[in-house]
Design a protein around this motif. Structure first.
Motif, PDB file in Angstrom:
ATOM      1  N   LEU A   6      -4.424   1.952  27.880  1.00 43.81           N
ATOM      2  CA  LEU A   6      -3.481   0.794  27.566  1.00 43.81           C
ATOM      3  C   LEU A   6      -3.177   0.750  26.019  1.00 43.81           C
ATOM      4  N   ARG A   7      -1.948   0.675  25.918  1.00 45.07           N
ATOM      5  CA  ARG A   7      -1.674   0.527  24.226  1.00 45.07           C
ATOM      6  C   ARG A   7      -1.483  -0.959  24.053  1.00 45.07           C
ATOM      7  N   ILE A   8      -2.237  -1.429  23.120  1.00 41.94           N
ATOM      8  CA  ILE A   8      -2.687  -2.948  22.960  1.00 41.94           C
ATOM      9  C   ILE A   8      -2.261  -3.110  21.528  1.00 41.94           C
ATOM     10  N   ALA A   9      -1.479  -4.184  21.039  1.00 46.75           N
ATOM     11  CA  ALA A   9      -1.057  -4.591  19.686  1.00 46.75           C
ATOM     12  C   ALA A   9      -2.159  -5.705  19.546  1.00 46.75           C
ATOM     13  N   LEU A  10      -2.887  -5.738  18.355  1.00 43.31           N
ATOM     14  CA  LEU A  10      -3.599  -7.089  18.057  1.00 43.31           C
ATOM     15  C   LEU A  10      -3.022  -7.733  16.769  1.00 43.31           C
ATOM     16  N   ASP A  11      -3.674  -8.776  16.340  1.00 39.71           N
ATOM     17  CA  ASP A  11      -3.254  -9.578  15.459  1.00 39.71           C
ATOM     18  C   ASP A  11      -4.141  -9.140  14.233  1.00 39.71           C
ATOM     19  N   THR A  12      -3.659  -8.386  13.479  1.00 42.16           N
ATOM     20  CA  THR A  12      -4.047  -7.680  12.251  1.00 42.16           C
ATOM     21  C   THR A  12      -3.135  -7.445  11.218  1.00 42.16           C
ATOM     22  N   PRO A  13      -3.796  -7.382  10.036  1.00 36.16           N
ATOM     23  CA  PRO A  13      -2.787  -7.399   8.715  1.00 36.16           C
ATOM     24  C   PRO A  13      -2.203  -6.271   8.636  1.00 36.16           C
ATOM     25  N   LEU A  14      -2.531  -5.103   9.171  1.00 35.15           N
ATOM     26  CA  LEU A  14      -1.656  -3.769   9.263  1.00 35.15           C
ATOM     27  C   LEU A  14      -0.911  -3.587  10.616  1.00 35.15           C
ATOM     28  N   ASP A  15      -0.008  -2.592  10.600  1.00 31.10           N
ATOM     29  CA  ASP A  15       0.541  -2.408  12.025  1.00 31.10           C
ATOM     30  C   ASP A  15      -0.597  -1.899  12.841  1.00 31.10           C
TER      31      ASP A  15
END
Length: 667
Positions: A6-15
């Motif tokens: 899985l490619r997962i986006a997280l809420d972090t300061p960087l991409d």
């Protein structure tokens, strides 16, 4: 068990997009997943599902759970948040995840399961047929038909004077759409939370058989989750919300309405600094659906789009209520009529006449508190904030000085900190001081103040507005909270105090905002018609100023033409595109040095980079601030350059905190 990645986006300061291993039923793109991240367990958004990963197997962690009980977020929604992240130069996770209810992002699924259970229990057959609808005048009917019968991407600017019945046009256009598509969803945006109750009541009365959901930041987390689930499932046919609602998941969205589209509140000023109005237009284009932008004083960007033929202009030149006319605007020359305690004799006489007739008056002053500062007339000391380049505002009833920027508070000093003088005086006037003075002048009058100080408790603002509507208030004193959207039937007088400060602002948008503010607050008067003409009295020292001449004529069109000509000649938006880099540090020299490095670090053909300067309010909460303005005549060229520039900025080793705002509205 099958294994996938899985490619997962997280809420972090960087991409930050990370690969995780998953063993179990193959999930779908757009679902949420619980994953380990450092020492925490966080919820992320699945962007892709693959058979392999470029990351070494020994470096991969296992996803902990997939929120399979929740329908995946649609490809259209993923495209929306992807565009927002790309355009505003922010990480995808920072755009997608904070827009979801907090209870949806918890490690536990208890709240989600409870919300889904309540949603299922509340499911009933819905009836899109409206209740009896009032007769529209010809201009209203033409506008409602244009909106209700539109197909494909159809951006429309509904330009109607205050009180022209724009809300009724929206409702009857919605009825036409729902008659054709009973399962359609409609998104209606308003600029401020305190405008939602009145419009919500109108919608529920008009469509008693439809489910309505509201989305705004004042909702309790449980209620927000339930409403979001109703919207995401398609059960809620009409969605009413503030700017955050533009990022809601609406699988059957068929129409978007943006009321008071000119309002600066549609631009988020922290974190992801997006424009809800602009994202709504992009979303309408993406889905191929109509969008309506309504205002009596449209944003100049929208007005220019209409004149260039990109938006269809629908015009309402008359008030909707029979015999109701626009109020007569008069200027009170403060050089001739010297005010006492901020109020001139003609304005007081007009208030007295309304009290005698049992009518309501509104005094508008966009400055809360008792007085902007206190001062010592002996040595010149002024109540400056020790942490900001701002003054501490006197709140007399609380016996406090308060900074409206960093929230620092202190008791009112008993004597001057510099010379010891005990005779400290308030300088200037806020809503509290005007309220005190009017109470002394008119002791029998029922006076109510509505501002951010008097409406801190949840529900207090709506309770205050309800009392005005019920006729329990004779004189209303308020800030911009009362300036738009409210329909006060018995209000026949508006007095506007101290508008002149905006005439000399360094912000090039100040005149546009002042004109809109004056026209909007003036529009609260005389909406019910009747024999007594409504009046708007503006106290000013600059009666010859051309802005006031336009207000006297209620002439937005001529005013907009003049301002747009000036903007074109000066090379300002909407004829140029901008981005603003802000830097914050303990020392202003450090912030400036960072901005200079940002300016000099990349080639910029076709891009104008201005010199870094301290911000107008240089220090807030002991943090020094500076800014760097970037401009280009080409939006695509600016966007391409910003993408490379942000990558360069992230490579700089610095302790300076920086942020980039695309299409800034405050410079």
């Amino acid at each position: 068990m099958s294994v996938c990645y899985l490619r997962i986006a997280l809420d972090t300061p960087l991409d930050a997009v990370f690969d995780y291993r998953w063993q179990g039923e193959r999930p779908a793109v757009g679902q949420l997943a619980l994953v380990p991240f450092g020492t925490r367990e966080v919820v992320g958004l699945i962007l892709a599902v693959a058979e392999s990963s470029a990351v070494a197997p020994d470096k991969l962690k296992d996803a902990l759970a997939v929120r399979s009980q929740l329908a995946p977020l649609s490809d259209e929604w993923l495209a929306l948040v992807g565009f927002a992240a790309d355009y505003y130069q922010r990480p995808l996770g920072e755009v997608a995840l904070p827009g979801l209810p907090r209870n949806l992002r918890l490690a536990s699924t208890v709240a989600l399961d409870r919300g889904l259970k309540k949603l299922a229990a509340a499911a009933v057959a819905q009836d899109p047929r409206p209740a009896a609808m009032p007769q529209l005048n010809p201009a209203q009917q033409e506008a409602a038909d244009a909106i209700g019968q539109a197909s494909g991407f159809s951006p429309m600017l509904l330009f109607g004077v205050t009180g022209s019945g724009k809300t009724e046009v929206y409702l009857q256009a919605c009825a036409q759409l729902l008659a054709r598509e009973p399962d359609a969803q409609i998104l209606i945006l308003v600029p401020e939370i305190n405008l939602t109750p009145q419009l919500e009541g109108n919608i529920r009365t008009r469509f008693p058989g439809l489910q309505l959901a509201t989305l705004h930041s004042s909702l309790a987390e449980g209620e927000r989750l339930r409403n979001w689930l109703a919207v995401h499932s398609g059960a809620a046919r009409i969605v009413l919300g503030t700017r955050l609602a533009v990022l809601a998941s609406l699988p059957r969205l068929r129409l978007i309405v943006i009321d008071e589209e000119h309002d600066p509140s549609y631009k988020q000023q922290e974190g992801l600094r997006y424009s809800a109005r602009d994202l709504a237009v992009w979303r309408a284009r993406q889905l191929g659906i109509p969008i309506v932008l309504g205002s009596a004083t449209p944003a100049l960007e929208s007005w220019q789009h209409a004149h260039a033929g990109r938006y269809r202009k629908l015009v309402l030149r008359e008030r909707a209520v029979k015999d109701a006319v626009l109020p007569k605007v008069k200027l009170i020359d403060m050089e001739r009529e010297r005010p006492r305690d901020g109020l001139t004799a003609p304005l007081l006489e007009a208030i007295r006449a309304r009290l005698a007739r049992g009518e309501q008056s509104l005094l508008f002053l966009n400055r809360r508190g008792y007085a902007p500062v206190i001062c010592c007339e002996s040595c010149g000391w002024i109540s400056n904030c020790s942490r900001c380049t701002a003054y501490m505002v006197l709140h007399k009833s609380e016996h406090r000085l308060r900074c409206h920027h960093c929230s620092l508070e202190m008791r009112i000093p008993r004597h001057c900190p510099t010379c010891g003088n005990v005779d400290l005086q308030p300088l200037g006037r806020g809503t509290q001081r005007v309220e005190e003075h009017l109470a002394a002048l008119f002791p029998q009058a029922r006076i109510l103040r509505i501002d951010a100080d008097s409406t801190r408790r949840k529900g207090s603002a709506q309770a205050a507005f309800d009392s005005v509507h019920r006729g329990e208030v004779d004189i209303l004193i308020g800030t911009q909270m009362v300036a738009k959207g409210h329909d006060f039937k018995n209000l026949t007088l508006v007095g506007i105090l101290n508008p002149d400060t905006a005439l000399f602002s360094q912000d090039y948008r100040a005149s546009e905002r002042l004109f809109a503010q004056l026209m909007q607050v003036a529009g609260r008067a005389g909406r019910a018609g009747g024999d007594v003409p409504a009046e708007v009295l503006i106290q000013t020292r600059y009666v010859q100023h051309p802005l006031y001449a336009a207000v006297l004529r209620h002439d937005y069109e001529r005013f907009a033409a003049v301002i747009l000509t000036e903007r074109r000649q000066a090379g300002l938006p909407p004829f140029i595109y901008q981005a603003l880099l802000r830097a914050e540090a303990r020392a202003v020299e450090d912030a400036i040095a960072f901005l200079e490095a940002a300016r000099d670090g990349m080639e910029h053909a076709g891009i104008t980079i201005n010199d870094p300067i301290p911000m107008t309010m240089t220090r807030v909460a002991n943090v020094e601030r500076a800014q760097l303005l970037v401009e280009s005549a080409s939006r695509p060229q600016l966007q391409a350059w910003l993408k490379a520039w942000v990558a360069y900025l992230r490579s700089l080793k610095t302790r300076v905190k920086w942020s980039l705002e695309v299409d800034p509205i405050d410079i």
